[in-house]
Design a protein around this motif. Sequence first.
Motif, PDB file in Angstrom:
ATOM      1  N   SER A 208      -5.740   1.821  -8.387  1.00 28.19           N
ATOM      2  CA  SER A 208      -5.600   3.156  -7.993  1.00 28.19           C
ATOM      3  C   SER A 208      -6.820   3.567  -7.692  1.00 28.19           C
ATOM      4  O   SER A 208      -7.846   3.088  -8.614  1.00 28.19           O
ATOM      5  CB  SER A 208      -4.774   3.930  -9.064  1.00 28.19           C
ATOM      6  OG  SER A 208      -5.075   5.415  -8.790  1.00 28.19           O
TER       7      SER A 208
ATOM      8  N   ALA B 139       5.977   2.889   1.162  1.00 26.94           N
ATOM      9  CA  ALA B 139       4.893   1.862   1.425  1.00 26.94           C
ATOM     10  C   ALA B 139       4.702   0.892   2.554  1.00 26.94           C
ATOM     11  O   ALA B 139       5.854   0.968   3.082  1.00 26.94           O
ATOM     12  CB  ALA B 139       4.449   1.213   0.005  1.00 26.94           C
TER      13      ALA B 139
ATOM     14  N   SER C 116      -3.082   3.757  -3.101  1.00 25.04           N
ATOM     15  CA  SER C 116      -2.935   2.733  -4.288  1.00 25.04           C
ATOM     16  C   SER C 116      -2.171   1.476  -3.768  1.00 25.04           C
ATOM     17  O   SER C 116      -1.432   1.596  -2.644  1.00 25.04           O
ATOM     18  CB  SER C 116      -2.162   3.537  -5.279  1.00 25.04           C
ATOM     19  OG  SER C 116      -2.833   4.795  -5.821  1.00 25.04           O
TER      20      SER C 116
ATOM     21  N   CYS D 127      10.314   0.894   0.562  1.00 24.09           N
ATOM     22  CA  CYS D 127      10.737   1.866  -0.367  1.00 24.09           C
ATOM     23  C   CYS D 127      10.682   1.044  -1.701  1.00 24.09           C
ATOM     24  O   CYS D 127      11.595   0.236  -2.022  1.00 24.09           O
ATOM     25  CB  CYS D 127      11.685   2.826  -0.223  1.00 24.09           C
ATOM     26  SG  CYS D 127      12.200   4.073  -1.302  1.00 24.09           S
TER      27      CYS D 127
ATOM     28  N   PRO E 274      -1.515   8.146  -2.673  1.00 20.58           N
ATOM     29  CA  PRO E 274      -1.366   7.422  -1.207  1.00 20.58           C
ATOM     30  C   PRO E 274      -2.811   6.572  -1.159  1.00 20.58           C
ATOM     31  O   PRO E 274      -3.990   7.166  -1.530  1.00 20.58           O
ATOM     32  CB  PRO E 274      -1.441   8.389  -0.235  1.00 20.58           C
ATOM     33  CG  PRO E 274      -0.655   9.560  -0.693  1.00 20.58           C
ATOM     34  CD  PRO E 274      -1.233   9.567  -2.286  1.00 20.58           C
TER      35      PRO E 274
ATOM     36  N   ALA F  40       8.370   5.532  -4.287  1.00 24.46           N
ATOM     37  CA  ALA F  40       7.310   5.497  -3.189  1.00 24.46           C
ATOM     38  C   ALA F  40       7.638   4.791  -1.852  1.00 24.46           C
ATOM     39  O   ALA F  40       8.572   3.757  -1.949  1.00 24.46           O
ATOM     40  CB  ALA F  40       6.156   4.644  -3.877  1.00 24.46           C
TER      41      ALA F  40
ATOM     42  N   THR G  53       0.770  -1.246   0.024  1.00 31.08           N
ATOM     43  CA  THR G  53       0.095  -0.089   0.089  1.00 31.08           C
ATOM     44  C   THR G  53       0.762   1.305   0.070  1.00 31.08           C
ATOM     45  O   THR G  53       1.672   1.576   0.791  1.00 31.08           O
ATOM     46  CB  THR G  53      -0.930   0.175   1.095  1.00 31.08           C
ATOM     47  OG1 THR G  53      -1.597  -1.323   1.395  1.00 31.08           O
ATOM     48  CG2 THR G  53      -1.929   1.204   1.062  1.00 31.08           C
ATOM     49  N   ILE G  54       0.703   2.031  -0.936  1.00 27.49           N
ATOM     50  CA  ILE G  54       1.548   3.298  -1.189  1.00 27.49           C
ATOM     51  C   ILE G  54       1.419   4.171  -0.016  1.00 27.49           C
ATOM     52  O   ILE G  54      -0.042   4.783   0.046  1.00 27.49           O
ATOM     53  CB  ILE G  54       1.320   4.074  -2.584  1.00 27.49           C
ATOM     54  CG1 ILE G  54       1.976   2.883  -3.443  1.00 27.49           C
ATOM     55  CG2 ILE G  54       2.135   5.221  -2.696  1.00 27.49           C
ATOM     56  CD1 ILE G  54       2.071   3.493  -5.151  1.00 27.49           C
ATOM     57  N   GLU G  55       2.015   5.074   0.702  1.00 28.73           N
ATOM     58  CA  GLU G  55       1.914   6.168   1.663  1.00 28.73           C
ATOM     59  C   GLU G  55       2.118   7.455   0.996  1.00 28.73           C
ATOM     60  O   GLU G  55       1.600   8.351   1.344  1.00 28.73           O
ATOM     61  CB  GLU G  55       2.684   5.666   2.927  1.00 28.73           C
ATOM     62  CG  GLU G  55       2.007   4.288   3.428  1.00 28.73           C
ATOM     63  CD  GLU G  55       2.818   3.977   4.573  1.00 28.73           C
ATOM     64  OE1 GLU G  55       3.950   4.666   5.083  1.00 28.73           O
ATOM     65  OE2 GLU G  55       2.227   3.171   5.492  1.00 28.73           O
TER      66      GLU G  55
ATOM     67  N   ALA H 275      -0.458   7.297  -9.015  1.00 31.37           N
ATOM     68  CA  ALA H 275      -0.119   6.632  -7.876  1.00 31.37           C
ATOM     69  C   ALA H 275      -0.288   7.602  -6.771  1.00 31.37           C
ATOM     70  O   ALA H 275       0.740   7.741  -6.115  1.00 31.37           O
ATOM     71  CB  ALA H 275       1.337   5.987  -7.838  1.00 31.37           C
TER      72      ALA H 275
ATOM     73  N   THR I 288       4.313   9.385  -2.362  1.00 28.51           N
ATOM     74  CA  THR I 288       5.327   9.308  -3.702  1.00 28.51           C
ATOM     75  C   THR I 288       6.208  10.494  -4.093  1.00 28.51           C
ATOM     76  O   THR I 288       5.792  11.550  -3.603  1.00 28.51           O
ATOM     77  CB  THR I 288       4.052   8.935  -4.890  1.00 28.51           C
ATOM     78  OG1 THR I 288       3.380  10.099  -4.979  1.00 28.51           O
ATOM     79  CG2 THR I 288       3.461   8.109  -4.628  1.00 28.51           C
TER      80      THR I 288
END
Length: 239
Positions: free
Chosen positions: A189, A172, A227, A213, A225, A170, A156-158, A223, A160
């Motif tokens: 997304s 994550a 995603s 990372c 947060p 990113a 899970t992206i936090e 992308a 970018t």
Amino acid sequence: MSLDAIDAVDWSTIPNPTWHQCDEPERVAHALRLLTVSATANETGDAASLLAGGGFVCSHAAMMFPAAYTATPILLDLVEHGQRPRIKEAALGLLADALGYFPIAGHNRVDTPYDADVPLCCAIARLIRGRRSALLVHGNHGKRLLAEAELHWRMTIEETELQPGGTLTALATLEGTPFGTPGEAEFHSPLSERSTASVWIDALTADVSGAACFQLGRIQYEAVPGSVLYPAECGRREH
């Protein structure tokens, strides 16, 4: 507890991809009830055979059905709270089958409370990872199941940061085992009209806490947060 969980499900809403009566989700519910209350080795074996013979999985074809996702939390309850050791062992073996077998073509995704169109194996793996403490009690069998579930990672992206040349770095949270790069991932997304897209992960570093990372190649989608990425090969798993 398991009987209440079984009765709380509307099994008729779960698809039966084969249309065969032996693969009806209601048959899975019946077999789960029999397994929960089984009092002898024969009763436990018969209930487990029903689940392995269709609707949940088809063991001779190494095939998994959509009802497996719904049945997984119930089987995990039996692993943790089953009335007899053989019930716990049967539930553990059925979970290993579900994670190892391939979904039927056209039915390899499921909507979950956290994401839509999740690869079925990844959704089941996440439920299994959520019961880590209960599974570790079962020694090598529990450890092997957890190790397999860790391979169906979710990231899970936090944050970018766009890099020169159009690549993306990113931060994550990684659930599961760090994987080798470069490699392909399935990208979800919340801003994309498409539910999934394919992206290329060029590099990844992660620590034991799950902080990660990674660097993405050029991406056509924003992308943001929230995603999420899954293994690309899981989205293609079909029987």
